[in-house]
Structure formats: structure tokens, C-alpha cells
Design a protein around this motif. Structure first.
Motif, PDB file in Angstrom:
ATOM      1  N   GLY A  81       3.172   4.369  -9.771  1.00 50.24           N
ATOM      2  CA  GLY A  81       3.641   4.206 -11.140  1.00 50.24           C
ATOM      3  C   GLY A  81       5.121   3.890 -11.285  1.00 50.24           C
ATOM      4  O   GLY A  81       5.627   3.749 -12.383  1.00 50.24           O
ATOM      5  N   VAL A  82       5.831   3.782 -10.157  1.00 49.95           N
ATOM      6  CA  VAL A  82       7.256   3.474 -10.170  1.00 49.95           C
ATOM      7  C   VAL A  82       7.452   2.101  -9.538  1.00 49.95           C
ATOM      8  O   VAL A  82       6.867   1.804  -8.504  1.00 49.95           O
ATOM      9  CB  VAL A  82       8.064   4.532  -9.376  1.00 49.95           C
ATOM     10  N   VAL A  83       8.269   1.293 -10.157  1.00 49.04           N
ATOM     11  CA  VAL A  83       8.526  -0.040  -9.623  1.00 49.04           C
ATOM     12  C   VAL A  83       9.640   0.054  -8.578  1.00 49.04           C
ATOM     13  O   VAL A  83      10.747   0.486  -8.883  1.00 49.04           O
ATOM     14  CB  VAL A  83       8.933  -1.017 -10.749  1.00 49.04           C
ATOM     15  N   VAL A  84       9.313  -0.308  -7.342  1.00 51.02           N
ATOM     16  CA  VAL A  84      10.295  -0.342  -6.247  1.00 51.02           C
ATOM     17  C   VAL A  84      10.100  -1.641  -5.477  1.00 51.02           C
ATOM     18  O   VAL A  84       9.075  -2.298  -5.599  1.00 51.02           O
ATOM     19  CB  VAL A  84      10.161   0.864  -5.284  1.00 51.02           C
ATOM     20  N   THR A  85      11.074  -1.968  -4.664  1.00 53.48           N
ATOM     21  CA  THR A  85      10.989  -3.179  -3.849  1.00 53.48           C
ATOM     22  C   THR A  85      10.591  -2.824  -2.424  1.00 53.48           C
ATOM     23  O   THR A  85      10.609  -1.655  -2.028  1.00 53.48           O
ATOM     24  CB  THR A  85      12.341  -3.913  -3.814  1.00 53.48           C
ATOM     25  N   ASP A  86      10.269  -3.855  -1.651  1.00 56.47           N
ATOM     26  CA  ASP A  86       9.953  -3.666  -0.229  1.00 56.47           C
ATOM     27  C   ASP A  86      11.095  -2.952   0.482  1.00 56.47           C
ATOM     28  O   ASP A  86      10.877  -2.177   1.410  1.00 56.47           O
ATOM     29  CB  ASP A  86       9.725  -5.012   0.464  1.00 56.47           C
ATOM     30  N   ARG A  87      12.303  -3.231   0.040  1.00 58.65           N
ATOM     31  CA  ARG A  87      13.499  -2.642   0.655  1.00 58.65           C
ATOM     32  C   ARG A  87      13.471  -1.114   0.589  1.00 58.65           C
ATOM     33  O   ARG A  87      13.914  -0.446   1.518  1.00 58.65           O
ATOM     34  CB  ARG A  87      14.752  -3.198  -0.038  1.00 58.65           C
ATOM     35  N   ALA A  88      12.925  -0.553  -0.478  1.00 59.92           N
ATOM     36  CA  ALA A  88      12.830   0.903  -0.603  1.00 59.92           C
ATOM     37  C   ALA A  88      11.969   1.488   0.513  1.00 59.92           C
ATOM     38  O   ALA A  88      12.279   2.550   1.064  1.00 59.92           O
ATOM     39  CB  ALA A  88      12.265   1.296  -1.965  1.00 59.92           C
ATOM     40  N   VAL A  89      10.904   0.790   0.861  1.00 58.73           N
ATOM     41  CA  VAL A  89      10.041   1.237   1.958  1.00 58.73           C
ATOM     42  C   VAL A  89      10.831   1.200   3.264  1.00 58.73           C
ATOM     43  O   VAL A  89      10.860   2.184   4.013  1.00 58.73           O
ATOM     44  CB  VAL A  89       8.772   0.370   2.068  1.00 58.73           C
ATOM     45  N   ASN A  90      11.486   0.074   3.532  1.00 56.56           N
ATOM     46  CA  ASN A  90      12.243  -0.082   4.776  1.00 56.56           C
ATOM     47  C   ASN A  90      13.320   0.986   4.920  1.00 56.56           C
ATOM     48  O   ASN A  90      13.476   1.578   5.996  1.00 56.56           O
ATOM     49  CB  ASN A  90      12.902  -1.461   4.835  1.00 56.56           C
TER      50      ASN A  90
ATOM     51  N   GLN B 129       0.827  -1.204   0.000  1.00 55.22           N
ATOM     52  CA  GLN B 129       0.000   0.000   0.000  1.00 55.22           C
ATOM     53  C   GLN B 129       0.862   1.255   0.000  1.00 55.22           C
ATOM     54  O   GLN B 129       0.556   2.227  -0.702  1.00 55.22           O
ATOM     55  CB  GLN B 129      -0.922   0.012   1.223  1.00 55.22           C
ATOM     56  N   LEU B 130       1.948   1.236   0.772  1.00 51.38           N
ATOM     57  CA  LEU B 130       2.855   2.381   0.793  1.00 51.38           C
ATOM     58  C   LEU B 130       3.518   2.565  -0.568  1.00 51.38           C
ATOM     59  O   LEU B 130       3.619   3.686  -1.069  1.00 51.38           O
ATOM     60  CB  LEU B 130       3.902   2.229   1.892  1.00 51.38           C
TER      61      LEU B 130
END
Length: 108
Positions: free
Chosen positions: A67-76, A59-60
Motif C-alpha cells: 500500500g506504499v509507493v516505493v521505487t526499486d531503489r528502496a528494495v536495493n 513482489q518484495l
């Protein structure tokens, strides 16, 4: 936000000494300015505006990195950086193992 602030067009999010000015995109902690990246600001805005609501990493990612592909790591990584900048308010951004993150008020 109080009535005067609403009439003046000020859009503020507050939690005790933590304040986000949504118009100016500024943040203060106990009256001191804190420099946040646009991503950190948006993460904090989303969590603070929805206190008590748990957001999954997905959700974050969908809201903050639309519209940008990021991984869970970017959130962390961004949550960690945000916590470092918030000082005593870092404890309000709580990890819910297996669920995500939430901004919780404290009684202190």
C-alpha cells in the motif's frame, strides 16, 4: 520449528546460526542480537521463510511495502543494509540479475 516450540507458541525461523523470533520481532546472528528495522525484518522474514524462491523487486515491494509507493531503489538499499547486519549470512541473500533476490542455503 520443533513440537515444543510450537506448543509454547514460539514462532521461529532459523538458518544455521541465524534466527528470527516472529513473536518478539527479534533477530540473532550466532547468538548475538542484531537490530533490524521493521522493513529489514520483514524482508528477511519473507526471504528466509521461502528459501530458494526468487522474489522480484515488485513482489518484495508489494509484500513488504504493501500500500506504499516505493521505487526499486528502496528494495536495493534495504537489502544492502540487511546484508551488512547479517555478517557471514549476507552471502545467503543472492541477487539474480534481471529477476530479483533469493535466500539460498550454503554447504559451508
Amino acid at each position: 520449528m520443533n513440537i515444543v516450540e510450537a506448543r509454547l507458541g514460539k514462532h521461529l525461523l532459523n538458518y544455521k546460526g541465524l534466527q528470527l523470533n516472529l513473536d518478539k520481532k527479534t533477530t540473532t546472528v550466532d547468538g548475538e542480537p542484531v537490530s533490524l528495522t521493521p522493513t529489514e525484518f520483514e524482508l528477511l522474514r519473507l526471504l528466509l521463510a521461502n528459501q530458494g524462491k526468487v522474489f522480484s523487486r515488485q513482489q518484495l515491494m508489494d509484500s513488504v511495502w504493501e500500500g506504499v509507493v516505493v521505487t526499486d531503489r528502496a528494495v536495493n538499499v534495504n537489502i544492502t543494509r540487511l546484508r551488512k547486519k547479517l555478517g557471514t549470512y549476507a552471502q545467503n541473500i543472492v541477487s539474480r540479475t534481471g529477476f530479483g533476490y533469493v535466500f539460498e542455503s550454503t554447504n559451508v
